[in-house]
Write an enzyme that holds these catalytic residues in place. Structure first.
Site, PDB file in Angstrom:
ATOM      1  CG  HIS A 118       3.449   1.076  -5.360  1.00  0.00           C
ATOM      2  ND1 HIS A 118       3.613   2.025  -4.391  1.00  0.00           N
ATOM      3  CD2 HIS A 118       4.033  -0.057  -4.886  1.00  0.00           C
ATOM      4  CE1 HIS A 118       4.251   1.490  -3.352  1.00  0.00           C
ATOM      5  NE2 HIS A 118       4.520   0.241  -3.633  1.00  0.00           N
ATOM      6  CD  GLN A 120       7.566  -7.507   3.877  1.00  0.00           C
ATOM      7  OE1 GLN A 120       6.785  -8.238   3.272  1.00  0.00           O
ATOM      8  NE2 GLN A 120       8.265  -6.568   3.261  1.00  0.00           N
ATOM      9  CB  VAL A 131       9.589   5.300 -10.415  1.00  0.00           C
ATOM     10  CG1 VAL A 131       9.014   6.686 -10.689  1.00  0.00           C
ATOM     11  CG2 VAL A 131       9.093   4.305 -11.456  1.00  0.00           C
ATOM     12  CG  LEU A 181      -0.902   1.752  -3.976  1.00  0.00           C
ATOM     13  CD1 LEU A 181      -2.016   1.388  -4.959  1.00  0.00           C
ATOM     14  CD2 LEU A 181       0.154   0.641  -3.931  1.00  0.00           C
ATOM     15  CG  HIS A 182       5.486   5.228  -4.292  1.00  0.00           C
ATOM     16  ND1 HIS A 182       6.056   4.573  -5.367  1.00  0.00           N
ATOM     17  CD2 HIS A 182       5.974   4.616  -3.182  1.00  0.00           C
ATOM     18  CE1 HIS A 182       6.864   3.630  -4.931  1.00  0.00           C
ATOM     19  NE2 HIS A 182       6.823   3.614  -3.604  1.00  0.00           N
ATOM     20  N   GLY A 199       0.815  -1.213   0.000  1.00  0.00           N
ATOM     21  CA  GLY A 199       0.000   0.000   0.000  1.00  0.00           C
ATOM     22  C   GLY A 199       0.847   1.260   0.000  1.00  0.00           C
ATOM     23  CG  LEU A 209       9.199   7.718  -6.555  1.00  0.00           C
ATOM     24  CD1 LEU A 209       7.860   7.656  -7.283  1.00  0.00           C
ATOM     25  CD2 LEU A 209       9.289   9.014  -5.774  1.00  0.00           C
ATOM     26  CG  ASP A 254      12.404  -2.920  -2.514  1.00  0.00           C
ATOM     27  OD1 ASP A 254      13.025  -2.369  -1.593  1.00  0.00           O
ATOM     28  OD2 ASP A 254      11.274  -2.544  -2.874  1.00  0.00           O
TER      29      ASP A 254
END
Ligand code: PAF
Length: 303
Positions: A48, A72, A188, A44-45, A42, A196, A162
């Protein structure tokens, strides 16, 4: 490529439980349509958004999972501070033409009695993020496996930022014969170059200025590589020197590794990655660059 049809923009459906997700995804496959999965926590940027748009372009149907995965996060990590904005996230999904938003509760994802963990072995999960965040990749691998076996997507989309997570997910998807293609999409960045991340929201303006040393250091390494430097230690030095110009940045590691095994390398090659992890205030930031590639450090593509 998707077989676009008139009902392509059917409204977003929210799904809360794994059984319903499985049923809905089975129905999509039975209709002969391809399915893309975008796993998220979630908040979201634009990063995403890019994953969702890629899935929409490549698959008939897209499911976005929105779940802040507690297993995690280690003790003392930022689980409680992690931003949560489900209504806004659902609005983004609707705007982008997502078909299913899977937003299970913790109890639906991990019901009482849940006792399974998915573990990988070797350097891939033991070095870098794996060494600093014990249990992190076990938590990621467990939740991603659950998503892959429940939705059974044709493709699943992850952001390159990641990088170690991408390598872990690729490994498990292949090892467990999930049949899902793992698609890694370029990082991005905001206009100032910062990759981001949902965590960026917790940087104050001064911290953010200091954090810009991270993309600047990667850009310096990329420039050295393009000028012909192939010695991994020399590239690492370039990065460390540039990071040292931001004293408030607490550098966790700088590593030059093989992108599949995550073992350190001495000579740069086509499959290598330069990784940085650092803390600014209480915010842990990571970034990555594959030197000499088109991904480079394109800036100004975020929101
Ligand atoms: O990258 C993330 O947001 C998470 O690690 C993921 C892949 C959604 C698993 O919880």
């Amino acid at each position: 490529m998707p077989t676009h049809t008139a009902d392509r923009r059917s409204p977003l459906s929210r799904v809360d439980g794994p059984e319903e997700l499985r049923r809905r995804c089975d129905r999509i496959r039975a209709a002969g349509q391809s399915l893309g999965l975008v796993p998220t926590m979630g908040a979201l940027h634009a990063g995403h958004r890019r994953l969702i748009q890629r899935s929409r372009a490549e698959c008939d149907r897209t499911v976005v999972s929105i779940f802040v995965n507690p297993i995690q996060f280690g003790p003392g990590e930022d689980l409680n501070l992690y931003p949560r904005s489900l209504d806004a996230d659902l609005a983004v999904c609707a705007e982008l033409g997502v078909d299913l938003a899977y937003a299970p509760s913790e109890a639906a994802m991990y019901p009482e009695g849940f006792a399974t963990r998915v573990n990988l072995r070797g350097a891939l999960v033991e070095t870098l993020e794996g060494a600093r965040r014990p249990g992190h990749f076990e938590g990621v691998a467990t939740v991603v496996t659950k998503l892959l076996v429940t939705a059974r997507p044709d493709r699943a989309y992850f952001g390159h930022k990641d990088a170690q997570q991408c390598a872990v997910v690729r490994r498990l998807a292949a090892d467990l014969n999930t049949g899902a293609e793992i698609v890694v999409c370029p990082t991005v960045r905001d206009a100032d170059g910062l990759a981001l991340s949902s965590r960026n929201a917790r940087l104050d303006p001064a911290g953010r200025r200091q954090a810009l040393a991270i993309p600047a250091a990667l850009a310096a390494a990329d420039a050295a590589f393009r000028l012909g430097e192939r010695d991994a230690e020399a590239i690492r030095d370039v990065v460390l020197r540039r990071l040292a110009e931001s004293p408030a940045l607490d550098v966790d590691y700088v590593a030059v590794v093989d992108a599949l095994t995550f073992l350190p390398i001495t000579k740069m090659h086509v499959r290598c990655e330069i990784l940085i992890a650092a803390r600014m205030g209480g915010v842990r930031l990571i970034d990555v660059l594959t030197p000499g590639t088109d991904e480079g450090l394109v800036v100004g593509v975020g929101e």
